[in-house]
Design a protein around this motif. Structure first.
Motif, PDB file in Angstrom:
ATOM      1  N   MET A   8      31.421  38.610  40.578  1.00 17.50           N
ATOM      2  CA  MET A   8      32.702  38.050  40.157  1.00 17.50           C
ATOM      3  C   MET A   8      33.353  38.967  39.134  1.00 17.50           C
ATOM      4  O   MET A   8      32.682  39.538  38.282  1.00 17.50           O
ATOM      5  CB  MET A   8      32.490  36.675  39.515  1.00 17.50           C
ATOM      6  CG  MET A   8      32.328  35.565  40.508  1.00 17.50           C
ATOM      7  SD  MET A   8      32.080  33.963  39.720  1.00 17.50           S
ATOM      8  CE  MET A   8      33.511  33.834  38.687  1.00 17.50           C
ATOM      9  N   ASN A   9      34.663  39.095  39.254  1.00 17.44           N
ATOM     10  CA  ASN A   9      35.480  39.872  38.323  1.00 17.44           C
ATOM     11  C   ASN A   9      35.219  41.375  38.398  1.00 17.44           C
ATOM     12  O   ASN A   9      35.509  42.097  37.459  1.00 17.44           O
ATOM     13  CB  ASN A   9      35.309  39.362  36.885  1.00 17.44           C
ATOM     14  CG  ASN A   9      35.653  37.905  36.758  1.00 17.44           C
ATOM     15  OD1 ASN A   9      36.628  37.434  37.332  1.00 17.44           O
ATOM     16  ND2 ASN A   9      34.834  37.159  36.044  1.00 17.44           N
ATOM     17  N   TYR A  10      34.684  41.836  39.528  1.00 17.65           N
ATOM     18  CA  TYR A  10      34.514  43.272  39.740  1.00 17.65           C
ATOM     19  C   TYR A  10      35.745  43.865  40.410  1.00 17.65           C
ATOM     20  O   TYR A  10      35.843  45.061  40.557  1.00 17.65           O
ATOM     21  CB  TYR A  10      33.279  43.544  40.599  1.00 17.65           C
ATOM     22  CG  TYR A  10      31.975  43.547  39.845  1.00 17.65           C
ATOM     23  CD1 TYR A  10      31.625  42.518  38.993  1.00 17.65           C
ATOM     24  CD2 TYR A  10      31.072  44.592  39.994  1.00 17.65           C
ATOM     25  CE1 TYR A  10      30.424  42.519  38.315  1.00 17.65           C
ATOM     26  CE2 TYR A  10      29.868  44.595  39.316  1.00 17.65           C
ATOM     27  CZ  TYR A  10      29.549  43.559  38.485  1.00 17.65           C
ATOM     28  OH  TYR A  10      28.357  43.578  37.815  1.00 17.65           O
ATOM     29  N   ASN A  16      35.869  41.762  48.273  1.00 12.15           N
ATOM     30  CA  ASN A  16      36.232  41.442  49.658  1.00 12.15           C
ATOM     31  C   ASN A  16      35.742  42.492  50.641  1.00 12.15           C
ATOM     32  O   ASN A  16      36.177  42.531  51.779  1.00 12.15           O
ATOM     33  CB  ASN A  16      37.747  41.269  49.776  1.00 12.15           C
ATOM     34  CG  ASN A  16      38.203  39.990  49.113  1.00 12.15           C
ATOM     35  OD1 ASN A  16      37.573  38.949  49.244  1.00 12.15           O
ATOM     36  ND2 ASN A  16      39.282  40.066  48.379  1.00 12.15           N
ATOM     37  N   LEU A  17      34.808  43.316  50.230  1.00 12.85           N
ATOM     38  CA  LEU A  17      34.287  44.390  51.059  1.00 12.85           C
ATOM     39  C   LEU A  17      33.210  43.925  52.031  1.00 12.85           C
ATOM     40  O   LEU A  17      32.897  44.612  52.994  1.00 12.85           O
ATOM     41  CB  LEU A  17      33.734  45.500  50.146  1.00 12.85           C
ATOM     42  CG  LEU A  17      33.392  46.831  50.737  1.00 12.85           C
ATOM     43  CD1 LEU A  17      34.639  47.483  51.332  1.00 12.85           C
ATOM     44  CD2 LEU A  17      32.808  47.738  49.656  1.00 12.85           C
ATOM     45  N   SER A  65      31.498  33.580  33.702  1.00 16.99           N
ATOM     46  CA  SER A  65      31.375  33.743  35.147  1.00 16.99           C
ATOM     47  C   SER A  65      30.178  33.035  35.743  1.00 16.99           C
ATOM     48  O   SER A  65      30.067  32.918  36.949  1.00 16.99           O
ATOM     49  CB  SER A  65      31.319  35.233  35.500  1.00 16.99           C
ATOM     50  OG  SER A  65      30.149  35.813  34.964  1.00 16.99           O
ATOM     51  N   ARG A  66      29.270  32.542  34.939  1.00 19.67           N
ATOM     52  CA  ARG A  66      28.046  32.006  35.506  1.00 19.67           C
ATOM     53  C   ARG A  66      28.020  30.484  35.474  1.00 19.67           C
ATOM     54  O   ARG A  66      27.454  29.870  34.586  1.00 19.67           O
ATOM     55  CB  ARG A  66      26.829  32.554  34.772  1.00 19.67           C
ATOM     56  CG  ARG A  66      25.590  32.345  35.600  1.00 19.67           C
ATOM     57  CD  ARG A  66      24.355  32.883  34.947  1.00 19.67           C
ATOM     58  NE  ARG A  66      23.215  32.676  35.798  1.00 19.67           N
ATOM     59  CZ  ARG A  66      22.708  31.494  36.124  1.00 19.67           C
ATOM     60  NH1 ARG A  66      23.255  30.392  35.696  1.00 19.67           N
ATOM     61  NH2 ARG A  66      21.652  31.403  36.910  1.00 19.67           N
ATOM     62  N   ALA A  73      34.557  28.347  43.308  1.00 20.40           N
ATOM     63  CA  ALA A  73      35.963  28.773  43.373  1.00 20.40           C
ATOM     64  C   ALA A  73      36.061  30.212  43.870  1.00 20.40           C
ATOM     65  O   ALA A  73      36.917  30.536  44.709  1.00 20.40           O
ATOM     66  CB  ALA A  73      36.613  28.637  41.996  1.00 20.40           C
ATOM     67  N   TRP A  74      35.182  31.075  43.387  1.00 27.17           N
ATOM     68  CA  TRP A  74      35.183  32.477  43.804  1.00 27.17           C
ATOM     69  C   TRP A  74      34.900  32.586  45.305  1.00 27.17           C
ATOM     70  O   TRP A  74      35.582  33.314  46.019  1.00 27.17           O
ATOM     71  CB  TRP A  74      34.147  33.264  42.991  1.00 27.17           C
ATOM     72  CG  TRP A  74      34.071  34.708  43.331  1.00 27.17           C
ATOM     73  CD1 TRP A  74      34.876  35.697  42.833  1.00 27.17           C
ATOM     74  CD2 TRP A  74      33.171  35.339  44.227  1.00 27.17           C
ATOM     75  NE1 TRP A  74      34.503  36.911  43.374  1.00 27.17           N
ATOM     76  CE2 TRP A  74      33.462  36.718  44.234  1.00 27.17           C
ATOM     77  CE3 TRP A  74      32.127  34.884  45.034  1.00 27.17           C
ATOM     78  CZ2 TRP A  74      32.759  37.641  44.999  1.00 27.17           C
ATOM     79  CZ3 TRP A  74      31.424  35.802  45.803  1.00 27.17           C
ATOM     80  CH2 TRP A  74      31.745  37.155  45.781  1.00 27.17           C
TER      81      TRP A  74
END
Length: 111
Positions: A8-10, A16-17, A65-66, A73-74
């Motif tokens: 998350m947040n990368y 989306n890869l 993020s954890r 949601a992510w």
């Protein structure tokens, strides 16, 4: 690419890869005793503060993020297929489900 853990947040490009995201989830009553046993086996003891922090994952604050809420949601924003494996199951069952999904997505050949 295979990744273990949260990214998350990368950034959307990396996030989306993937062709498939496998989300593993165990409820706290199963997860925390396993985490405690793993920490004790690796380090000789489990830090109570760490275990308390880990136990907040399910109902903890949506800050940071954890948390389950943030991960859910992510996952809903990803452009690839998400396979959610929730609950206690054997490693063999998890592998069978992931392999079946990879075949369904034509990411593994069918025998």
């Amino acid at each position: 690419m295979v990744n273990s853990g949260s990214i998350m947040n990368y950034g959307d490009y990396l996030e989306n890869l993937f062709d498939l995201i496998v989300f593993l989830y165990l409820p706290a009553e199963i997860r925390i005793p396993r985490l405690k046993a793993r920490e004790e086996a690796r380090f000789g003891s489990a830090n109570p503060d760490f275990l308390a922090w880990a136990a907040q994952y399910d109902a903890g604050p949506a800050v940071g993020s954890r948390s389950l809420a943030n991960h859910t949601a992510w996952l809903s924003q990803r452009t690839c297929r998400v396979l959610r494996l929730e609950g206690d199951m054997t490693v063999e069952t998890r592998v069978r489900l992931v392999v079946a999904e990879l075949k369904r997505l034509a990411l593994l050949p069918h025998p």
